[in-house]
Design a protein around this motif. Structure first.
Motif, short mmCIF file in Angstrom:
data_model
loop_
_atom_site.label_atom_id
_atom_site.label_comp_id
_atom_site.label_asym_id
_atom_site.label_seq_id
_atom_site.Cartn_x
_atom_site.Cartn_y
_atom_site.Cartn_z
N ALA A 222 5.63 -39.63 -20.56
CA ALA A 222 4.37 -38.67 -20.36
C ALA A 222 4.41 -38.48 -19.06
O ALA A 222 3.66 -36.69 -18.72
CB ALA A 222 3.03 -39.49 -20.94
N ASP A 392 6.14 -45.16 -23.33
CA ASP A 392 4.56 -44.28 -24.10
C ASP A 392 3.45 -45.16 -24.44
O ASP A 392 3.95 -44.76 -26.35
CB ASP A 392 5.57 -42.96 -25.00
CG ASP A 392 4.83 -42.04 -25.52
OD1 ASP A 392 4.41 -41.82 -24.26
OD2 ASP A 392 5.16 -41.22 -26.47
N GLN A 394 0.76 -44.98 -25.68
CA GLN A 394 0.11 -43.94 -25.62
C GLN A 394 -0.28 -43.39 -26.82
O GLN A 394 -0.70 -42.25 -27.08
CB GLN A 394 -1.16 -44.10 -24.67
CG GLN A 394 -1.80 -44.73 -24.38
CD GLN A 394 -2.79 -44.83 -22.92
OE1 GLN A 394 -2.17 -43.53 -21.75
NE2 GLN A 394 -3.82 -45.11 -22.64
N LYS A 396 1.86 -40.60 -25.99
CA LYS A 396 1.12 -39.29 -25.33
C LYS A 396 2.56 -38.31 -24.94
O LYS A 396 2.30 -37.17 -25.36
CB LYS A 396 0.28 -39.29 -23.76
CG LYS A 396 -0.63 -39.54 -22.98
CD LYS A 396 -1.23 -39.63 -22.05
CE LYS A 396 -2.10 -40.24 -21.11
NZ LYS A 396 -1.92 -40.42 -19.98
N TYR A 397 3.29 -38.41 -24.49
CA TYR A 397 4.92 -37.52 -24.94
C TYR A 397 5.24 -37.73 -26.39
O TYR A 397 5.28 -36.34 -26.40
CB TYR A 397 5.27 -38.93 -24.20
CG TYR A 397 6.82 -37.87 -24.96
CD1 TYR A 397 7.86 -36.88 -23.66
CD2 TYR A 397 8.14 -39.03 -25.02
CE1 TYR A 397 9.12 -36.98 -23.48
CE2 TYR A 397 9.54 -37.62 -25.28
CZ TYR A 397 9.77 -36.53 -24.62
OH TYR A 397 11.08 -36.61 -24.68
N GLN A 400 3.07 -34.92 -27.81
CA GLN A 400 3.21 -33.22 -27.48
C GLN A 400 3.87 -32.98 -27.71
O GLN A 400 4.03 -31.67 -28.36
CB GLN A 400 3.08 -33.16 -25.62
CG GLN A 400 3.75 -32.40 -24.92
CD GLN A 400 4.56 -32.94 -23.59
OE1 GLN A 400 4.09 -33.19 -22.84
NE2 GLN A 400 4.83 -31.09 -23.56
#
Length: 434
Positions: A222, A392, A394, A396-397, A400
């Motif tokens: 991320a 990763d 949280q 996030k990646y 996305q």
């Protein structure tokens, strides 16, 4: 009587700065003509007519031609086989010497050996130079004269041998006045070669600002914490010496070791060219792969039900790039969870990656599978869920690239981890005990 000239054959060294063969050509005493060949042997094998790498090369070549125009010269651009292009060039010019930089891939070695014979038959001097690595071939070897096959002792010697001589820039700019004064109208376009312009975005050459935080953040997909210069090193729009100088200046030790891995894999490919199709450890070619085409397609499309794997594959398909940590996870998943031959994955990466480098890609895939030199042991099976939690945390990646996961709408896993791990250990053990 035609003017006697030297030719610098540009391949994967697309720059007019810090370039070994170009520097030596310009000091030859002959005016120098630059030649680039869009190689039909290579281009005809590309499955996509929108291959972003062809667009990148084409645009880079056009810019180089404009740069040469500033010095009153031009780039001779051919779309042909190397054999055909050289026959045309030698009939049009009185060539006395040819300069080029080494390439270590099996196809390139065969191509260059053929050219060397042809030029010798025409009484033309042919000179080649090290440019795309710091140390090559037999420059880093064991005491018994054999190549290293394990990275750690190789890197120890690589570091000991590294001094300013090996990363000093070639002062090409000083000699550009010795280019052949010529105006060539290049009318070639992408469509003439059967390609369409790709709308892919390419990374910039600016990487220095990433080096200070690289070691701490490089494993977290991320974070935009990696250098993204793989594409530029692959096609030589950045010199490897420039990259090493920056690493040393900023004391970016981990990043320097990654550059050394690149040298290492190039050296392995040079000494063991059969590894592009065969496992470095021959026993691994006894593995009974399942090679389920439906599973492979789900992996390719990012529909395995393992979010980190799927995010990586979707990133690759959309951008031509995948984060390095995630590359390891998706490669391990394909070979060990799905029992699909590493060569299938390597070929898919070869088609999709902007920064595809045969030596590093083959080396990386064999490492993940366990069949390569200095490989992860076969019983090391990445757990994609634990990898996601660690790198990763949280999501996030993952979010996305898999937005539907927020609504819990992602597909079910195509294989259960504990079952897959038990299965691969059994299959690999049987293969290795034959």
């Amino acid at each position: 009587m035609k003017q006697e000239i030297a030719i610098y054959w540009m391949r994967r060294d697309l720059r007019l700065t810090d370039n070994a063969a170009l520097h030596h050509a310009l000091k030859s005493g002959y005016p120098v003509l630059l030649l680039f060949i869009f190689d039909k042997h290579i281009l005809s094998k590309l499955p996509s007519k929108q291959d972003a790498r062809v667009t990148f090369i084409f645009d880079t070549i056009e810019q180089l031609n404009l740069d040469l125009n500033e010095y009153g010269s031009s780039l001779l651009i051919k779309y042909n086989t190397p054999e055909g292009a050289w026959a045309e060039t030698l009939s049009a010019f009185n060539v006395k010497e040819v300069y080029t930089n080494h390439d270590y891939e099996p196809y390139a070695r065969e191509r260059d050996d053929t050219l060397a014979e042809y030029l010798a038959s025409e009484n033309i001097i042919y000179k080649t130079f090290k440019d795309q690595v710091i140390f090559e071939k037999n420059e880093i070897i064991k005491a018994d004269g054999k190549p290293y096959t394990v990275f750690t002792p190789y890197y120890r010697q690589w570091q000991q041998k590294l001094d300013a001589f090996y990363f000093k820039a070639y002062p090409v700019q000083k000699y550009l006045k010795d280019l052949l004064p010529i105006t060539i109208k290049n009318k070639l376009n992408l469509e003439d070669m059967g390609f369409e312009r790709s709308m892919q975005k390419f990374p910039t050459k600016h990487f220095e600002d990433k080096l200070q935080t690289y070691e701490d953040k490089r494993d977290f997909p991320a974070e935009d914490a990696t250098s993204h210069i793989g594409l530029h090193l692959r096609f030589g729009t950045i010199s490897i010496r420039e990259a090493v100088r920056a690493a040393i200046t900023q004391k970016a030790h981990k990043w320097l070791s990654e550059l050394a891995w690149r040298d290492f894999y190039m050296m392995i490919l040079w000494h063991f060219p059969h590894t592009i199709q065969q496992s470095f450890k021959p026993a691994y070619d006894n593995i009974q792969w399942i090679n389920d085409e439906a599973d492979f397609e789900k992996w390719c499309n990012g529909n395995t039900g393992y979010p980190l794997v799927d995010a990586g594959m979707r990133q690759l398909n959309a951008t031509g790039y995948m984060h390095n940590r995630v590359r390891m996870v998706v490669a391990s998943f394909l070979t060990k969870h799905l029992l699909i031959d590493w060569r299938w994955g390597e070929a898919y990466f070869a088609e999709k990656l902007l920064d595809y480098e045969q030596a590093s890609n083959v080396g990386g895939w064999q490492w993940a599978c366990g069949c390569g030199n200095d490989a992860a042991p076969y019983f090391r099976v990445f757990n994609p869920e634990l990898q996601a939690k660690k790198f990763d945390p949280q999501n996030k990646y993952i979010h996305q690239w898999i937005p539907e996961l927020k609504q819990q709408k992602h597909v079910e896993p195509i294989v259960e981890h504990a079952f897959a791990r038990e299965r691969v250990l059994k299959v690999f053990k049987e293969a290795l005990n034959q």
